[in-house]
Design a protein around this motif. Sequence first.
Motif, PDB file in Angstrom:
ATOM      1  N   PRO A  98      -9.257  -3.850   3.820  1.00  0.00           N
ATOM      2  CA  PRO A  98      -9.026  -2.403   3.916  1.00  0.00           C
ATOM      3  C   PRO A  98      -8.634  -1.996   5.341  1.00  0.00           C
ATOM      4  CG  PRO A  98     -11.132  -2.895   2.845  1.00  0.00           C
ATOM      5  CD  PRO A  98     -10.643  -4.172   3.433  1.00  0.00           C
ATOM      6  N   VAL A  99      -7.696  -1.063   5.442  1.00  0.00           N
ATOM      7  CA  VAL A  99      -7.204  -0.589   6.736  1.00  0.00           C
ATOM      8  C   VAL A  99      -7.246   0.934   6.773  1.00  0.00           C
ATOM      9  CG1 VAL A  99      -5.179  -0.430   8.256  1.00  0.00           C
ATOM     10  CG2 VAL A  99      -5.692  -2.587   7.081  1.00  0.00           C
ATOM     11  N   ARG A 100      -7.823   1.477   7.837  1.00  0.00           N
ATOM     12  CA  ARG A 100      -7.718   2.921   8.079  1.00  0.00           C
ATOM     13  C   ARG A 100      -6.322   3.137   8.629  1.00  0.00           C
ATOM     14  NH1 ARG A 100     -12.354   3.684  10.579  1.00  0.00           N
ATOM     15  NH2 ARG A 100     -11.522   3.608  12.703  1.00  0.00           N
ATOM     16  N   PHE A 101      -5.420   3.606   7.758  1.00  0.00           N
ATOM     17  CA  PHE A 101      -3.984   3.521   8.023  1.00  0.00           C
ATOM     18  C   PHE A 101      -3.520   4.273   9.267  1.00  0.00           C
ATOM     19  CE2 PHE A 101       0.456   4.858   7.168  1.00  0.00           C
ATOM     20  CZ  PHE A 101       1.041   3.600   7.203  1.00  0.00           C
ATOM     21  N   PRO A 102      -3.916   5.524   9.477  1.00  0.00           N
ATOM     22  CA  PRO A 102      -3.359   6.227  10.647  1.00  0.00           C
ATOM     23  C   PRO A 102      -3.635   5.526  11.977  1.00  0.00           C
ATOM     24  CG  PRO A 102      -4.430   7.775   9.163  1.00  0.00           C
ATOM     25  CD  PRO A 102      -4.789   6.402   8.680  1.00  0.00           C
ATOM     26  N   GLU A 103      -4.799   4.886  12.094  1.00  0.00           N
ATOM     27  CA  GLU A 103      -5.163   4.223  13.352  1.00  0.00           C
ATOM     28  C   GLU A 103      -4.803   2.741  13.358  1.00  0.00           C
ATOM     29  OE1 GLU A 103      -7.479   5.883  11.518  1.00  0.00           O
ATOM     30  OE2 GLU A 103      -7.505   7.773  12.619  1.00  0.00           O
ATOM     31  N   GLY A 104      -4.495   2.152  12.198  1.00  0.00           N
ATOM     32  CA  GLY A 104      -4.193   0.729  12.142  1.00  0.00           C
ATOM     33  C   GLY A 104      -5.391  -0.131  12.442  1.00  0.00           C
ATOM     34  N   VAL A 105      -6.548   0.213  11.854  1.00  0.00           N
ATOM     35  CA  VAL A 105      -7.808  -0.468  12.158  1.00  0.00           C
ATOM     36  C   VAL A 105      -8.444  -0.973  10.859  1.00  0.00           C
ATOM     37  CG1 VAL A 105     -10.154  -0.152  13.038  1.00  0.00           C
ATOM     38  CG2 VAL A 105      -8.226   0.933  14.210  1.00  0.00           C
ATOM     39  N   PRO A 106      -8.751  -2.282  10.749  1.00  0.00           N
ATOM     40  CA  PRO A 106      -9.483  -2.779   9.576  1.00  0.00           C
ATOM     41  C   PRO A 106     -10.896  -2.191   9.526  1.00  0.00           C
ATOM     42  CG  PRO A 106      -8.485  -4.595  10.822  1.00  0.00           C
ATOM     43  CD  PRO A 106      -8.396  -3.367  11.680  1.00  0.00           C
ATOM     44  N   VAL A 107     -11.362  -1.920   8.312  1.00  0.00           N
ATOM     45  CA  VAL A 107     -12.695  -1.329   8.137  1.00  0.00           C
ATOM     46  C   VAL A 107     -13.509  -2.190   7.175  1.00  0.00           C
ATOM     47  CG1 VAL A 107     -13.993   0.682   7.399  1.00  0.00           C
ATOM     48  CG2 VAL A 107     -11.797   0.990   8.543  1.00  0.00           C
ATOM     49  N   ALA A 108     -14.562  -2.817   7.698  1.00  0.00           N
ATOM     50  CA  ALA A 108     -15.497  -3.629   6.911  1.00  0.00           C
ATOM     51  C   ALA A 108     -14.795  -4.538   5.911  1.00  0.00           C
ATOM     52  CB  ALA A 108     -16.488  -2.706   6.184  1.00  0.00           C
ATOM     53  N   PRO A 109     -13.838  -5.360   6.354  1.00  0.00           N
ATOM     54  CA  PRO A 109     -13.132  -6.238   5.415  1.00  0.00           C
ATOM     55  C   PRO A 109     -14.034  -7.390   4.978  1.00  0.00           C
ATOM     56  CG  PRO A 109     -12.374  -6.641   7.654  1.00  0.00           C
ATOM     57  CD  PRO A 109     -13.332  -5.493   7.731  1.00  0.00           C
ATOM     58  N   PRO A 110     -14.284  -7.562   3.666  1.00  0.00           N
ATOM     59  CA  PRO A 110     -15.272  -8.544   3.200  1.00  0.00           C
ATOM     60  C   PRO A 110     -14.969  -9.988   3.588  1.00  0.00           C
ATOM     61  CG  PRO A 110     -14.769  -6.973   1.460  1.00  0.00           C
ATOM     62  CD  PRO A 110     -13.787  -6.725   2.563  1.00  0.00           C
ATOM     63  N   ILE A 111     -13.678 -10.375   3.620  1.00  0.00           N
ATOM     64  CA  ILE A 111     -13.355 -11.777   3.902  1.00  0.00           C
ATOM     65  C   ILE A 111     -12.826 -11.962   5.321  1.00  0.00           C
ATOM     66  CG2 ILE A 111     -12.888 -12.282   1.471  1.00  0.00           C
ATOM     67  CD1 ILE A 111      -9.887 -12.225   2.141  1.00  0.00           C
ATOM     68  N   MET A 112     -13.066 -10.957   6.205  1.00  0.00           N
ATOM     69  CA  MET A 112     -12.549 -11.015   7.576  1.00  0.00           C
ATOM     70  C   MET A 112     -13.664 -10.731   8.588  1.00  0.00           C
ATOM     71  SD  MET A 112      -9.036  -8.841   6.935  1.00  0.00           S
ATOM     72  CE  MET A 112      -8.457  -8.950   8.632  1.00  0.00           C
ATOM     73  N   PRO A 113     -14.642 -11.623   8.704  1.00  0.00           N
ATOM     74  CA  PRO A 113     -15.712 -11.373   9.678  1.00  0.00           C
ATOM     75  C   PRO A 113     -15.168 -11.263  11.099  1.00  0.00           C
ATOM     76  CG  PRO A 113     -15.758 -13.654   8.886  1.00  0.00           C
ATOM     77  CD  PRO A 113     -14.804 -12.912   8.011  1.00  0.00           C
ATOM     78  N   GLY A 114     -15.682 -10.279  11.832  1.00  0.00           N
ATOM     79  CA  GLY A 114     -15.245 -10.074  13.210  1.00  0.00           C
ATOM     80  C   GLY A 114     -14.077  -9.121  13.373  1.00  0.00           C
ATOM     81  N   TRP A 115     -13.523  -8.634  12.260  1.00  0.00           N
ATOM     82  CA  TRP A 115     -12.352  -7.757  12.324  1.00  0.00           C
ATOM     83  C   TRP A 115     -12.714  -6.273  12.211  1.00  0.00           C
ATOM     84  CZ3 TRP A 115      -7.002  -9.118  12.468  1.00  0.00           C
ATOM     85  CH2 TRP A 115      -6.739 -10.500  12.492  1.00  0.00           C
ATOM     86  N   ASP A 116     -13.909  -5.957  11.809  1.00  0.00           N
ATOM     87  CA  ASP A 116     -14.269  -4.556  11.570  1.00  0.00           C
ATOM     88  C   ASP A 116     -14.066  -3.720  12.831  1.00  0.00           C
ATOM     89  OD1 ASP A 116     -15.278  -2.256  10.365  1.00  0.00           O
ATOM     90  OD2 ASP A 116     -17.349  -2.734  10.918  1.00  0.00           O
ATOM     91  N   GLY A 117     -13.189  -2.720  12.731  1.00  0.00           N
ATOM     92  CA  GLY A 117     -12.943  -1.817  13.848  1.00  0.00           C
ATOM     93  C   GLY A 117     -12.030  -2.360  14.928  1.00  0.00           C
ATOM     94  N   PHE A 118     -11.494  -3.572  14.759  1.00  0.00           N
ATOM     95  CA  PHE A 118     -10.624  -4.122  15.806  1.00  0.00           C
ATOM     96  C   PHE A 118      -9.319  -3.323  15.871  1.00  0.00           C
ATOM     97  CE2 PHE A 118      -7.409  -6.952  17.570  1.00  0.00           C
ATOM     98  CZ  PHE A 118      -8.065  -7.446  18.685  1.00  0.00           C
ATOM     99  N   PRO A 119      -8.889  -2.884  17.069  1.00  0.00           N
ATOM    100  CA  PRO A 119      -7.694  -2.028  17.185  1.00  0.00           C
ATOM    101  C   PRO A 119      -6.400  -2.838  17.086  1.00  0.00           C
ATOM    102  CG  PRO A 119      -8.607  -2.443  19.355  1.00  0.00           C
ATOM    103  CD  PRO A 119      -9.554  -3.095  18.371  1.00  0.00           C
ATOM    104  N   VAL A 120      -6.078  -3.286  15.885  1.00  0.00           N
ATOM    105  CA  VAL A 120      -4.915  -4.151  15.675  1.00  0.00           C
ATOM    106  C   VAL A 120      -3.637  -3.496  16.181  1.00  0.00           C
ATOM    107  CG1 VAL A 120      -3.496  -5.293  13.944  1.00  0.00           C
ATOM    108  CG2 VAL A 120      -5.987  -5.299  13.702  1.00  0.00           C
ATOM    109  N   ARG A 121      -3.433  -2.251  15.783  1.00  0.00           N
ATOM    110  CA  ARG A 121      -2.183  -1.562  16.149  1.00  0.00           C
ATOM    111  C   ARG A 121      -2.037  -1.452  17.665  1.00  0.00           C
ATOM    112  NH1 ARG A 121      -0.633   4.502  13.887  1.00  0.00           N
ATOM    113  NH2 ARG A 121       1.385   4.707  14.948  1.00  0.00           N
ATOM    114  N   GLU A 122      -3.089  -1.022  18.329  1.00  0.00           N
ATOM    115  CA  GLU A 122      -3.036  -0.836  19.776  1.00  0.00           C
ATOM    116  C   GLU A 122      -2.877  -2.166  20.506  1.00  0.00           C
ATOM    117  OE1 GLU A 122      -6.038   0.741  23.316  1.00  0.00           O
ATOM    118  OE2 GLU A 122      -6.350   1.376  21.238  1.00  0.00           O
TER     119      GLU A 122
END
Length: 393
Positions: free
Chosen positions: A145-169
Amino acid sequence: MTARPANAHQARLLHLLRDGGQSSRAQLGDQVDLSRSKLAVEVDRLLETGLVVADGLAASRGGRRSHNVRLNPELRFLGVDIGATSVDVAVTNAELEILGHLNQPLDVREGPVAVFEQVLAMTAKLRATGLADGMDGAGIGVPGPVRFPEGVPVAPPIMPGWDGFPVREALSQELGCPVMVDNDVNLMAMGEQHAGVARSVADFLCVKIGTGIGCGIVVGGQVYRGTTGSAGDIGHIRAVPDGRPCACGNRGCLEAHFSGAALARDATEAARQGLSAELADRLAVNGTLSGADVAAAAVAGDATALDLIREGGSQVGQVIAGLVSFFNPGLVVIGGGVTGLGHTLLAAIRTQVYRQSLPLATGNLPIVLGELGPTAGVIGAARLISDHLFSPA
C-alpha cells in the motif's frame, strides 16, 4: 525536463501525442474541441517549450498541407517495478516505447536502502549504454500500500522496514528528476491499458497474483486509488473463515491461501508427504519449490499440481466474483508471476466468476491473461510519471 503544459488544452494535446504518436495539426484538431486558430496557438506554445517538435509535412487531405508534430524524441522516462523477489528497470521515450530493460532478482525484505542501491546501479547501467544522459522523470512501483500524494509506503505486510520510507523524496534527490510512486498492481493496470489487452476498455479490473495478490481498479480510464490509496488490496479479503494466519496479522486472507508464496508452501508440503513424485523430484534437485515448479509439474500431468492450481484459482475466482457483482467491469485481466500457471488457473477463476456472479454482469465479460508480462509494470510506471508531467503545474 523543466517545462510543463500551461493549461488543460496543452495537457490534452501532450496526452494525444503520447498515446497516438506523431500526428498532424489537422488530425489533432479532429480530436480536440478547439478552433483552428486556438489549436495553432496552443501547438506553437508547446513547440516553444521544447516538449513538442515539428516533424515534417503531413499527407495531403486536400488544400494546404498540415505539419506533423510529435513529442520531443529526446525525452526520457525511467520505469521501475519493484516486486517481492525481483525488480524491473526500463528507460522509455516520451511515447512510452521501451528503449532498454533490465531484470534482476531482488529481496524486498532487505529494506529500501539496499533495494534502491540496486535500482540506481541498474539505472546507471542503462544510462551507460547511451540511452539517456539523464531522466526527465521516474515512476516507481512497490508491492504494498502507498499513500499516493506523498509517495510513501504504509505498513506493507511483505515489506519490513519500508513503512513510512520517503520513496518519492529519496529517489527524486538521487535521480535529479521528478518521481511518482504507486502500488505495483496499479502500474500493471496502467501498462495493460496503454499497450496491452485493456487498450480499448474504460472500466476494468487487473488482478496481480505474485508473492502477494492485489487488484488495480480502472474507472472511466483512470486508476481508482480510494481515499487514502489502499483501494484494491484484495489479498487481505477473507477467503477462508478461521483459515491460515496471514502476514498482515489476520487469518484466512486470500493471500495466505493462494499466492506465489502460499503455492510454494503447499507444493513443498505435498512433496514431503509423498503426494507427488514430480514435485518431490524437483524439491530434491532444487532444495525449494516455486510456482514455476508447480506449473512445470502440471504441464507434465501431475495430478497434485493440477489440484493445487485449481483449488487456488477457485479461491481467487470466489473473491473476483464478488468484485464483479459489485463493480460490473468490462474486463478482468489476470497478471503477475503466478500466471505462469496458465490456462488451468484461468479456467478455475472463470468457472467461479461465471458461476457466482449474475448473468447481467458476466454475459459479455472477458477474463483474460495480461499481454505484457514483466513489461506491464515498467510501462505503467512511465505512464504514471508522464501523466504527472503532462498535466498543468
